[in-house]
Design a protein around this motif. Structure first.
Motif: not given
Length: 215
Positions: A32, A35, A103, A140-141, A143, A154, A157, A174, A177
């Motif tokens: 998070t 991002f 996902d 959208r996340p 996972h 997470l 995104f 997609s 991180h």
């Protein structure tokens, strides 16, 4: 702050965001946080580099900083977003994705094919628009499941947004991180180097004399 111009502040802000991407402040919410930092770098640099607006051609600006900001946009035209050093991922990282409907990666395990032949300039415009202009749920996340704890975590995104204004075709990105850290850092470097023209005295002034205090 005598002698400090707006471009010193701009340089300092983007450089500090990059520093936090490179050496993230300790937090259990690292994806998070990344991002948020990545999005801030993207929004600031893209908006500033588009000083020419939709025309894209260099103007007769009096402010040298405008020309240097436009240099960032021109530098983006020479390579693809999948080229080094940007290297937008075309395959998911080696993680165990959770089998949720939204996902699942493509069946061939390749991702981001919509951007395989896209220039950096087009990519950053599309992504800025997707983050800043998207109505409804465009993000959208993604996972993953921890192999050690078996918890659902997470990982990144997934962003879906129209290819262009008024287009019915949607592109799907997609964004994991490592991509956010790498691409965000490269974008910040490109912006800061252009704005300072690699002048170390400019960079020293911006780094040391632009102070921050909460009101």
């Amino acid at each position: 702050m005598g002698g400090i111009a707006d471009e010193h502040v701009e340089w300092a802000i983007v450089n500090r965001l990059k520093a936090m991407l490179d050496e993230p402040p300790p937090t259990p919410f690292n994806v998070t946080q990344t991002f948020a930092l990545f999005s801030s770098v993207l929004l600031w640099t893209k908006n500033r580099a588009w000083v020419a607006g939709n025309r894209g051609a260099r103007g007769n600006w009096e402010d040298l900083a405008d020309h240097r900001a436009h240099d960032v946009r021109e530098a983006m035209r020479g390579a693809l977003i999948t080229d080094a050093p940007w290297r937008l991922s075309l395959a998911p990282p080696q993680i165990t994705l959770v089998d949720r409907e939204d996902d699942l990666p493509p069946p061939d395990r390749r991702i981001n094919l919509d951007f395989e032949n896209m220039s950096q300039e087009a990519f950053f415009k599309w992504l800025r628009d997707a983050l800043a202009h998207g109505d409804g749920r465009t993000i959208r996340p993604i996972h993953k499941r921890s192999a050690r704890t078996k918890k659902t975590l997470l990982a990144g995104f997934r962003i879906e947004f129209a290819e262009a204004n008024g287009s019915q075709r949607k592109l799907t990105l997609s964004l994991f991180h490592d991509d956010m850290r790498r691409i965000g850092g490269q974008l910040a470097d490109l912006f800061c180097q252009a704005l300072s023209s690699n002048n170390r005295y400019f960079e020293q002034d911006a780094a040391t004399q632009v102070e921050e205090r909460a009101a």
